[in-house]
Design an enzyme around this catalytic site. Structure first.
Site, mmCIF file in Angstrom:
data_model
loop_
_atom_site.group_PDB
_atom_site.id
_atom_site.type_symbol
_atom_site.label_atom_id
_atom_site.label_comp_id
_atom_site.label_asym_id
_atom_site.label_seq_id
_atom_site.Cartn_x
_atom_site.Cartn_y
_atom_site.Cartn_z
ATOM 1 N N ARG A 20 39.223 -10.187 -8.011
ATOM 2 C CA ARG A 20 38.095 -9.372 -7.552
ATOM 3 C C ARG A 20 37.973 -9.398 -6.022
ATOM 4 O O ARG A 20 38.289 -8.430 -5.342
ATOM 5 C CB ARG A 20 36.795 -9.873 -8.215
ATOM 6 C CG ARG A 20 35.601 -8.929 -8.046
ATOM 7 C CD ARG A 20 34.896 -9.023 -6.723
ATOM 8 N NE ARG A 20 34.380 -10.357 -6.416
ATOM 9 C CZ ARG A 20 33.843 -10.676 -5.258
ATOM 10 N NH1 ARG A 20 33.738 -9.777 -4.295
ATOM 11 N NH2 ARG A 20 33.425 -11.914 -5.022
ATOM 12 N N ASP A 21 37.572 -10.532 -5.466
ATOM 13 C CA ASP A 21 37.340 -10.596 -4.020
ATOM 14 C C ASP A 21 38.653 -10.386 -3.270
ATOM 15 O O ASP A 21 38.686 -9.792 -2.195
ATOM 16 C CB ASP A 21 36.738 -11.962 -3.659
ATOM 17 C CG ASP A 21 35.977 -11.948 -2.347
ATOM 18 O OD1 ASP A 21 36.020 -10.928 -1.643
ATOM 19 O OD2 ASP A 21 35.342 -12.966 -2.023
ATOM 20 N N HIS B 93 31.699 -20.766 -1.136
ATOM 21 C CA HIS B 93 32.634 -19.630 -1.115
ATOM 22 C C HIS B 93 33.002 -19.371 0.348
ATOM 23 O O HIS B 93 32.206 -18.826 1.109
ATOM 24 C CB HIS B 93 31.898 -18.436 -1.745
ATOM 25 C CG HIS B 93 32.655 -17.150 -1.783
ATOM 26 N ND1 HIS B 93 33.045 -16.546 -2.970
ATOM 27 C CD2 HIS B 93 33.065 -16.301 -0.794
ATOM 28 C CE1 HIS B 93 33.651 -15.404 -2.700
ATOM 29 N NE2 HIS B 93 33.684 -15.230 -1.397
ATOM 30 N N HIS C 67 35.609 -17.955 3.427
ATOM 31 C CA HIS C 67 36.712 -17.123 3.910
ATOM 32 C C HIS C 67 37.300 -17.824 5.133
ATOM 33 O O HIS C 67 36.634 -18.618 5.796
ATOM 34 C CB HIS C 67 36.200 -15.721 4.247
ATOM 35 C CG HIS C 67 35.870 -14.910 3.019
ATOM 36 N ND1 HIS C 67 36.691 -13.928 2.541
ATOM 37 C CD2 HIS C 67 34.824 -14.966 2.157
ATOM 38 C CE1 HIS C 67 36.151 -13.400 1.447
ATOM 39 N NE2 HIS C 67 35.011 -14.009 1.190
ATOM 40 N N CYS D 95 36.082 -8.675 2.685
ATOM 41 C CA CYS D 95 34.997 -7.887 2.131
ATOM 42 C C CYS D 95 35.063 -6.518 2.785
ATOM 43 O O CYS D 95 35.086 -6.426 4.009
ATOM 44 C CB CYS D 95 33.652 -8.549 2.399
ATOM 45 S SG CYS D 95 32.277 -7.540 1.816
ATOM 46 N N ASN E 46 40.042 -15.085 1.448
ATOM 47 C CA ASN E 46 39.364 -16.270 0.923
ATOM 48 C C ASN E 46 40.261 -17.471 1.154
ATOM 49 O O ASN E 46 41.481 -17.337 1.304
ATOM 50 C CB ASN E 46 39.171 -16.124 -0.588
ATOM 51 C CG ASN E 46 38.196 -15.029 -0.949
ATOM 52 O OD1 ASN E 46 38.522 -13.853 -0.936
ATOM 53 N ND2 ASN E 46 36.985 -15.425 -1.256
HETATM 54 P P1 HMG Z 1 24.317 3.970 -3.819
HETATM 55 O O1 HMG Z 1 25.236 5.076 -3.412
HETATM 56 O O2 HMG Z 1 23.225 3.551 -2.913
HETATM 57 O O3 HMG Z 1 23.719 4.103 -5.287
HETATM 58 O O4 HMG Z 1 25.268 2.709 -4.125
HETATM 59 P P2 HMG Z 1 23.161 5.136 -6.235
HETATM 60 O O5 HMG Z 1 22.403 4.372 -7.256
HETATM 61 O O6 HMG Z 1 22.493 6.255 -5.494
HETATM 62 O O7 HMG Z 1 24.468 5.733 -6.945
HETATM 63 C C1 HMG Z 1 25.390 6.579 -6.331
HETATM 64 C C2 HMG Z 1 26.485 6.912 -7.317
HETATM 65 O O8 HMG Z 1 27.136 5.718 -7.757
HETATM 66 C C3 HMG Z 1 25.964 7.579 -8.589
HETATM 67 O O9 HMG Z 1 27.003 8.409 -9.047
HETATM 68 C C4 HMG Z 1 25.819 6.424 -9.543
HETATM 69 O O10 HMG Z 1 25.905 6.791 -10.899
HETATM 70 C C5 HMG Z 1 27.031 5.572 -9.172
HETATM 71 P P3 HMG Z 1 27.028 9.993 -8.706
HETATM 72 O O11 HMG Z 1 25.744 10.510 -9.276
HETATM 73 O O12 HMG Z 1 27.085 10.090 -7.192
HETATM 74 O O13 HMG Z 1 28.274 10.459 -9.382
HETATM 75 N N1 HMG Z 1 26.859 4.171 -9.500
HETATM 76 C C6 HMG Z 1 27.783 3.437 -10.137
HETATM 77 N N2 HMG Z 1 28.999 3.772 -10.635
HETATM 78 C C7 HMG Z 1 29.687 2.790 -11.244
HETATM 79 N N3 HMG Z 1 29.221 1.516 -11.372
HETATM 80 C C8 HMG Z 1 28.014 1.163 -10.886
HETATM 81 C C9 HMG Z 1 27.256 2.154 -10.249
HETATM 82 N N4 HMG Z 1 26.037 2.143 -9.670
HETATM 83 C C10 HMG Z 1 25.811 3.375 -9.224
HETATM 84 N N5 HMG Z 1 27.594 -0.081 -11.035
HETATM 85 C C11 HMG Z 1 25.805 0.613 -5.125
HETATM 86 C C12 HMG Z 1 24.705 1.480 -4.541
HETATM 87 C C13 HMG Z 1 25.247 -0.779 -5.316
HETATM 88 C C14 HMG Z 1 26.243 1.207 -6.456
HETATM 89 C C15 HMG Z 1 27.003 0.610 -4.146
HETATM 90 O O14 HMG Z 1 26.529 0.274 -2.874
HETATM 91 C C16 HMG Z 1 28.089 -0.353 -4.520
HETATM 92 O O15 HMG Z 1 28.698 -0.219 -5.576
HETATM 93 N N6 HMG Z 1 28.390 -1.330 -3.649
HETATM 94 C C17 HMG Z 1 29.399 -2.336 -3.939
HETATM 95 C C18 HMG Z 1 29.917 -2.937 -2.687
HETATM 96 C C19 HMG Z 1 30.870 -4.053 -3.010
HETATM 97 O O16 HMG Z 1 31.380 -4.193 -4.100
HETATM 98 N N7 HMG Z 1 31.119 -4.919 -1.991
HETATM 99 C C20 HMG Z 1 32.014 -6.011 -2.128
HETATM 100 C C21 HMG Z 1 31.483 -7.117 -3.009
HETATM 101 S S1 HMG Z 1 30.368 -8.250 -2.198
HETATM 102 C C22 HMG Z 1 31.410 -9.413 -1.502
HETATM 103 O O17 HMG Z 1 32.581 -9.229 -1.461
HETATM 104 C C23 HMG Z 1 30.836 -10.703 -1.036
HETATM 105 C C24 HMG Z 1 31.109 -11.867 -1.997
HETATM 106 O O18 HMG Z 1 32.499 -12.040 -2.200
HETATM 107 C C25 HMG Z 1 30.527 -13.160 -1.440
HETATM 108 C C26 HMG Z 1 30.931 -13.473 -0.015
HETATM 109 O O19 HMG Z 1 32.099 -13.358 0.357
HETATM 110 O O20 HMG Z 1 30.031 -13.872 0.719
HETATM 111 C C27 HMG Z 1 30.463 -11.615 -3.357
HETATM 112 MG MG MG Z 2 33.900 -13.105 -0.690
#
Ligand code: HMG
Ligand code: MG
Length: 297
Positions: free
Chosen positions: A13-14, A205, A207, A238, A247
């Site tokens: 995933r990450d 966690h 990086h 990220c 990571n």
């Molecule tokens: P948005 O555009 O603000 O949301 O995104 P929305 O609710 O207006 O939805 C827009 C569109 O997305 C819609 O579709 C929804 O149906 C769809 P449309 O009508 O345009 O066709 N949608 C989805 N589709 C599939 N699965 C879903 C989903 N939700 C809405 N779950 C949202 C808001 C949260 C969805 C978006 O910002 C997002 O998906 N962000 C993810 C970002 C991400 O994954 N970042 C990396 C992970 S975090 C990380 O890496 C840190 C970590 O490792 C820890 C660390 O390192 O510190 C965890």
């Molecule tokens: Mg991470």
């Protein structure tokens, strides 16, 4: 120190969410299957976020359908909201992880929500997960620095971690998303959170952007944490934290912990072999020093 640390493998995933090369679905499945055979107990398999935001993991359902689940191994997946939870459950996920941050600026760019709004989105996820008996992990990102605002106050980290715990997250992973932490700061941050959330419910966690990830884990393990996240071959970053590098590599972590007299239950050779296999599929060298050293030996 004779002890056990559970490693949460976040490579599928990450790791993959931020690799330049897009791995084929069959290779993602093969990666999880290989990892399942190394003795790992927790493998974060994929992420049910918006495919527009993270196209690398758009095939999450196919990955979940293809992997062979080993008894005793959990395969949590990332979900940002109830829609993600529904998709994850439909794909057979038995454990999920929600994620927010200690920095408002980062959270806005990562999930287009304030910290409070993101936690509001988790309320129905946690309610449904409780009914479904699905354990929920909570991530707090940017615990040692934010790419947009720099320093992050410790109080903010503690407050968000406590809220996730109170909401019902069984484990809180404290993420140095951009890899700016150093051991003393990491230890201080962990101990501040542990004053409010039981240490047994915490994970770290790191990086490796500035090369301190292993040292940070060592400092936190010495301070009492017993769960650490890492990614095989040191993959990742990220997508919403420019400059965040991989990571900490799982192989390097297993090697270091072994040297500290700490068991992980993981077969280091098998893990390193998987890391080299993955690096080949990604068309680059493994990011694990131990992986390279073992290959050369
Ligand atoms: P948005 O555009 O603000 O949301 O995104 P929305 O609710 O207006 O939805 C827009 C569109 O997305 C819609 O579709 C929804 O149906 C769809 P449309 O009508 O345009 O066709 N949608 C989805 N589709 C599939 N699965 C879903 C989903 N939700 C809405 N779950 C949202 C808001 C949260 C969805 C978006 O910002 C997002 O998906 N962000 C993810 C970002 C991400 O994954 N970042 C990396 C992970 S975090 C990380 O890496 C840190 C970590 O490792 C820890 C660390 O390192 O510190 C965890
Ligand atoms: Mg991470």
């Amino acid at each position: 120190m004779n002890d056990f640390v559970r490693i949460v493998e976040v490579g599928p995933r990450d790791g993959l969410q931020n690799e330049a090369a897009m791995l084929a679905t069959a290779d993602k499945i093969a990666l999880v299957d290989r990892l399942s055979a190394t003795g790992l107990r927790s493998i974060e398999a994929t992420s049910f976020v918006s495919p527009k935001w993270v196209p690398q993991l758009a095939d999450a359902a196919e990955v979940m359908a293809g992997i062979r689940r080993h008894p005793g191994v959990s395969y949590p997946v990332l979900v940002p909201n109830e829609h993600g939870y529904e998709r994850a459950r439909a794909a057979g996920a038995g454990e999920v992880a929600v994620f927010t941050a200690a920095s408002e600026a980062f959270n806005r760019r990562n999930i287009n929500a304030s910290i409070d709004e993101s936690i509001e989105r988790f309320v129905p996820v946690l309610a449904r997960a409780q009914l479904d008996r699905v354990p929920v992990r909570g991530y707090v990102s940017t615990v040692l620095g934010c790419p947009y605002r720099g320093d992050v106050p410790l109080d903010d980290v503690v407050r968000v971690a406590r809220r996730l715990h109170e909401l019902g997250c069984h484990e809180i992973s404290l993420g140095d998303t951009i890899g700016v932490g150093t051991p003393l700061k990491a230890r201080r941050m962990l101990l501040a959170v542990a004053a409010e959330v039981p240490m047994a419910a915490l994970a770290v966690h790191f990086h490796d952007t500035y090369g301190c990830a292993l040292a940070n884990v060592a400092a936190c393990v010495e301070a009492g944490v017993r769960v650490a996240d890492s990614a095989v071959a040191g993959t990742g970053g990220c997508p919403y934290a420019r400059g965040a590098s991989g990571n900490v590599a799982s192989e390097d972590l297993v090697y270091m912990l072994r040297g500290m007299g700490i068991d992980t239950g993981i077969d280091l050779e098998a893990l390193a072999e998987t890391g080299r296999w993955l690096a080949l599929r990604l068309g680059r060298e493994t990011g694990s020093k131990v992986g390279r050293a073992l290959a050369a030996a």
